[in-house]
Design a protein around this motif. Structure first.
Motif, PDB file in Angstrom:
ATOM      1  N   LEU A 132       0.829  -1.200   0.000  1.00 43.56           N
ATOM      2  CA  LEU A 132       0.000   0.000   0.000  1.00 43.56           C
ATOM      3  C   LEU A 132       0.865   1.253   0.000  1.00 43.56           C
ATOM      4  O   LEU A 132       2.032   1.233   0.391  1.00 43.56           O
ATOM      5  CB  LEU A 132      -0.911   0.008   1.237  1.00 43.56           C
ATOM      6  N   SER A 133       0.264   2.345  -0.443  1.00 42.33           N
ATOM      7  CA  SER A 133       0.940   3.637  -0.323  1.00 42.33           C
ATOM      8  C   SER A 133       1.008   4.020   1.147  1.00 42.33           C
ATOM      9  O   SER A 133       0.301   3.440   1.992  1.00 42.33           O
ATOM     10  CB  SER A 133       0.173   4.701  -1.103  1.00 42.33           C
ATOM     11  N   LEU A 134       1.850   5.015   1.455  1.00 42.05           N
ATOM     12  CA  LEU A 134       2.013   5.415   2.855  1.00 42.05           C
ATOM     13  C   LEU A 134       0.679   5.879   3.454  1.00 42.05           C
ATOM     14  O   LEU A 134       0.331   5.520   4.586  1.00 42.05           O
ATOM     15  CB  LEU A 134       3.056   6.529   2.954  1.00 42.05           C
ATOM     16  N   GLU A 135      -0.070   6.634   2.672  1.00 44.18           N
ATOM     17  CA  GLU A 135      -1.350   7.149   3.168  1.00 44.18           C
ATOM     18  C   GLU A 135      -2.348   6.014   3.389  1.00 44.18           C
ATOM     19  O   GLU A 135      -3.040   5.956   4.412  1.00 44.18           O
ATOM     20  CB  GLU A 135      -1.928   8.159   2.173  1.00 44.18           C
ATOM     21  N   GLN A 136      -2.421   5.083   2.419  1.00 41.13           N
ATOM     22  CA  GLN A 136      -3.351   3.960   2.561  1.00 41.13           C
ATOM     23  C   GLN A 136      -2.939   3.054   3.720  1.00 41.13           C
ATOM     24  O   GLN A 136      -3.793   2.556   4.471  1.00 41.13           O
ATOM     25  CB  GLN A 136      -3.391   3.152   1.260  1.00 41.13           C
ATOM     26  N   ALA A 137      -1.625   2.832   3.891  1.00 38.45           N
ATOM     27  CA  ALA A 137      -1.159   1.979   4.975  1.00 38.45           C
ATOM     28  C   ALA A 137      -1.487   2.590   6.339  1.00 38.45           C
ATOM     29  O   ALA A 137      -1.865   1.880   7.273  1.00 38.45           O
ATOM     30  CB  ALA A 137       0.341   1.744   4.846  1.00 38.45           C
ATOM     31  N   ALA A 138      -1.363   3.923   6.457  1.00 42.85           N
ATOM     32  CA  ALA A 138      -1.683   4.589   7.723  1.00 42.85           C
ATOM     33  C   ALA A 138      -3.169   4.443   8.038  1.00 42.85           C
ATOM     34  O   ALA A 138      -3.549   4.159   9.182  1.00 42.85           O
ATOM     35  CB  ALA A 138      -1.288   6.055   7.658  1.00 42.85           C
TER      36      ALA A 138
END
Length: 364
Positions: free
Chosen positions: A203-209
């Motif tokens: 996932l992207s950093l934003e999606q992972a967060a």
């Protein structure tokens, strides 16, 4: 709702109060043909848990960035008072508190069903891996269609139900046995945890967060539309659970004894599995995985009531108390920062699990 072992069943009037009944059992006359058997200890524990749940929920409404008095809370709930206060109470705090009450009750009922099904206090849906499966569904939804809210809910619901069906299929071997269900569930949960770890790094950093925040289990942003699926699930499945309660009382006697009394043990186990998985999956889809409430609540309830079987109504009330108290702690322990409620339940439940395993080891 009365569960097995609870005092709310009818007994023939021709049967007088037998001397073998313990003193906690009382009989109320319901006319000429029936008497109502009442377990006074179960009723007392249920009444105390109800008062505690209502009290903690009312206290929780007063806590937040703006402290509100009980008078302001009452005015807002009755449609009076300042507009800003009404909005704070009715639109922001009340859905969160009700979700803690209803979600805790749903998880506890699910735990009682699974522990009856497996005949094991460790047989709760979070230990067996259904929460992990719901997390897998939410992550797959994020990978495939992005992090849309309703996509995450549908993915989590599908993941929880899919995991339930997979564990059921793998555990079926000349019938569904509780111990095998737990072992297979723990194995499937470990496999899905590895899948979740892989999905997180894609996932992207934003999606992972966002996925990590959901995976911690939180009631922070609860709204009325989010509360509706849990309320509907409880409204539909609580009567179904009550209908299953008689068979749940016969299941510990063994399959032969249950069949002799006209009960299909295999069919009952399938119903218990379906209802238990659905209750857990709906709560997890809305609020994220909240561990250990399903494990703790039925065991605490049975110790308080001292009944031979898991008391369903008291288990649900205990679940409501546990999650409401946990959410209040999550909001206040390091205020103004709020912890995910799942972190608090893991701390409480982890301590109980260690104690339970240590106690069983000493008895072995």
């Amino acid at each position: 709702m009365s569960g097995p072992g609870e005092g709310a069943v009818t007994a023939p009037a021709t049967v007088g109060a037998p001397p073998l009944w313990p003193r906690r059992i009382r009989f109320l006359s319901l006319g000429a043909s029936h008497r109502l058997r009442v377990d006074t200890r179960v009723l007392t524990v249920g009444a105390i848990l109800t008062v505690v749940a209502v009290g903690v929920a009312a206290w929780s409404l007063t806590v937040g960035e703006t402290e509100l008095s009980p008078a302001q809370i009452w005015a807002a709930l009755t449609g009076h008072g300042e507009t800003a206060v009404r909005r704070t109470v009715v639109e922001w705090r009340l859905p969160r508190v009700l979700m803690a009450v209803l979600g805790g009750a749903a998880l506890a009922l699910s735990g009682a069903l699974f522990q009856t099904l497996t005949r094991n206090p460790l047989g709760s849906p979070d230990i067996i891996g259904f929460n992990t499966g719901a997390y897998t569904g939410a992550l797959l939804s994020t990978v495939l269609v992005g992090g849309a809210y309703y996509g995450t809910i549908i993915g989590a619901l599908a993941g929880g139900l899919g995991t339930g069906l997979l564990v059921w299929a793998l555990a079926m071997r000349r019938g569904l046995q509780g111990y095998r269900l737990i072992v297979v569930g723990i194995g499937v949960g470990a496999l899905l945890a590895a899948v979740n770890a892989y999905l997180m790094i894609t996932l992207s950093l934003e999606q992972a967060a966002a996925a990590a925040m959901w995976g911690a289990g939180s009631l922070d942003t609860m709204t009325w539309p989010q509360l509706a699926p849990v309320a509907v699930a409880l409204l539909v499945l609580t009567p179904v659970t009550a209908l299953l309660s008689r068979g749940m009382g016969l299941l510990p006697l063994g399959d032969d004894a249950a069949i002799g009394r006209g009960l299909s043990a295999g069919r009952l186990r399938v119903w218990l599995l379906l209802v238990g998985v659905t209750l857990t999956a709906v709560v997890t889809a809305v609020a994220g995985p909240i561990s250990f409430v399903a494990l703790l609540a039925p065991q605490l309830a049975v110790r308080l009531t001292r009944t031979p079987r898991l008391p369903l109504a008291c288990s649900a009330l205990m679940g409501a108390v546990l999650l409401t108290v946990s959410d209040l702690v999550a909001r206040t322990v390091i205020a103004p920062t709020q912890l995910p409620v799942g972190v608090v339940t893991v701390v409480l439940g982890g301590g109980y699990l260690v104690w339970l395993l240590a106690a069983r080891t000493r008895k072995a």
